[in-house]
Design an enzyme around this catalytic site. Structure first.
Site: not given
Ligand SMILES: Cc1cc2nc3c(=O)[nH]c(=O)nc-3n(C[C@H](O)[C@H](O)[C@H](O)COP(=O)(O)OP(=O)(O)OC[C@H]3O[C@@H](n4cnc5c(N)ncnc54)[C@H](O)[C@@H]3O)c2cc1C
Length: 398
Positions: A159, A242, A376, A378
């Site tokens: 972000s 946060e 997230s 979850e």
């Molecule tokens: C608006 C926004 C701002 C952000 N800003 C930043 C930032 O400034 N810096 C930064 O570093 N990151 C940032 N992020 C990233 C954010 O922290 C990650 O997107 C988040 O941690 C989820 O990781 P992923 O996108 O890889 O999803 P994944 O980990 O691939 O997950 C996909 C789905 O599977 C589910 N899931 C995964 N593992 C499990 C489990 N063990 N049990 C149950 N469900 C599971 C998740 O809950 C999700 O619904 C931002 C994201 C958003 C949307």
């Protein structure tokens, strides 16, 4: 502090808000260019700074030192006066400051904390394409080369990276140990050669976050924060920043401007003159949302107070984050339903605000953002189940 002192503080903040909150910011920030947004945010930050309201949560010696009860009052009044949010400086004043205060050397603190007050902007470079929820799986690598670390890899969803001067960067410094034990934490100058930032365009039309590509970027060893390979624990602390007060601010804003827009929407006469609020079911749902909002604000105040007393449970922050994000979704979903087809035509929302703008379709789309960052929904449910309720742990690798 006595009740009357607190009432006096509230009066002071109210007077300040009446004199300083720019009345027309929602209009001028709608459709603002990047440059206008940045200039506006910088100016608003300096106005708050001049009176000590920009970083009330920092220690006194660095320009903060406002006690928790007054901070609660401050966020309530800023929300009640519909003040713009410090969205641009968010990572700098919360994540970067918390990290520096927890583990920074005196030199690092002296270098960066005053600079943040002068407008230095930060981005959090944690997530990677295959390391979000499973953050410890990150692959961006840093190897020691003389007085520098040389970093290569990719970050995503960062972000505000397009505006940032500095980055809180996690990188792997030892690939041969269990994954949480080989990660280090760096302060990376975003102007270093080898960094490419690419904004990602979102469904709302904004580019809130970016990809960051790192190709042999040299970071001086003096910019390692904490000990080498001990970055994981510090990262947990950064993520903790946060929650708490930032949630309180968001909850107050949702309970003020957010709910006000919703009530206004429900009172607007439709094409046949009927008002949604005259429908008993709609009125009932509105009342339920107001009750849920009161619950959210109480939860937040409780979290902040217990945080100050050192009595926060391991899942408390997760409960608040989950409740906020799901309530935000229910509210914006309701807004879309109430405003009907005309609401679909509103395709611009003000910058410098939160997720509540009264442009319901955009607010609803934007509300989904909140169920992902910082862990997230979850993942929050898993934390609540395992750490809060003591349920059996999720099987490893599931
Ligand atoms: C608006 C926004 C701002 C952000 N800003 C930043 C930032 O400034 N810096 C930064 O570093 N990151 C940032 N992020 C990233 C954010 O922290 C990650 O997107 C988040 O941690 C989820 O990781 P992923 O996108 O890889 O999803 P994944 O980990 O691939 O997950 C996909 C789905 O599977 C589910 N899931 C995964 N593992 C499990 C489990 N063990 N049990 C149950 N469900 C599971 C998740 O809950 C999700 O619904 C931002 C994201 C958003 C949307």
């Amino acid at each position: 502090m006595s009740g009357s002192d607190l009432a006096e503080f509230r009066d002071t903040v109210r007077r300040w808000c009446r004199a300083h909150v720019p009345a027309e910011w929602r209009t001028t920030q709608t459709g603002a260019t990047d440059a206008e947004f940045v200039a506006f945010q910088r100016d608003w930050f300096q106005q708050l700074r001049a009176t000590g309201y920009a970083v009330p949560h920092w220690p006194r010696e660095y320009g903060g030192g406002i006690p928790i009860p007054e901070q609660i009052v401050l966020y309530q009044e800023l929300a009640a006066h519909d003040a713009p949010r410090l969205v641009l400086a968010f990572v700098a004043i919360h994540h970067a400051a918390a990290t520096l205060l927890a583990a920074g050397t005196d030199e690092q603190k002296q270098r960066h904390l005053p600079a943040i007050l002068d407008g230095e902007l930060w981005v959090q470079g944690f997530s990677e394409p295959d390391a979000g929820s499973d953050l410890a799986a990150l692959r961006t690598a840093a190897r020691r080369d003389g007085g520098d670390y040389v970093v290569t890899g990719q970050k995503v969803w960062a972000s505000g990276a397009q505006y940032a001067d500095w980055c809180l960067l996690l990188a792997r410094t030892d690939p041969d140990v269990p994954k949480r034990k080989g990660i280090s934490y760096f302060l990376m100058d975003m102007r270093s050669p080898g960094i490419e930032v690419r904004p990602i365009r979102q469904a709302t039309g904004e580019s809130h976050f970016c990809e960051i590509f790192l190709d042999e970027v040299r970071i001086p060893a003096a910019n390692l924060i904490g000990a080498e390979n001990r970055g994981w624990q510090l990262a947990q602390q950064t993520l903790g920043a946060e929650r708490g007060l930032t949630m309180l601010e968001l909850a107050e804003r949702l309970g003020n401007a957010g709910f006000r827009w919703l009530v206004e929407e429900c009172r607007k006469p439709g094409p046949l003159g009927q008002r949604p609020v005259d429908d008993a079911q709609i009125a009932d749902r509105l009342a339920r949302l107001e009750i849920e909002l009161a619950g959210l604000r109480a939860l937040c105040r409780d979290l902040v107070e217990r945080h100050d007393a050192g009595a926060v449970g391991p899942a408390d922050a997760s409960v608040v984050k989950l409740y906020y994000s799901e309530l935000l979704q229910r509210m914006t979903d309701f807004g879309v339903e109430v405003c009907g087809l005309p609401g679909q035509a509103v395709l611009r929302k003000p910058m410098s605000g939160g997720w509540e703008s009264g442009a319901w379709v955009l607010d609803f789309v934007g509300s989904w953002e909140w169920t992902v960052p910082g862990g997230s929904s979850e993942i929050q449910r898993t934390i609540i189940g395992e750490r809060g309720l003591g349920l059996p742990r999720e099987p490893a690798g599931a």
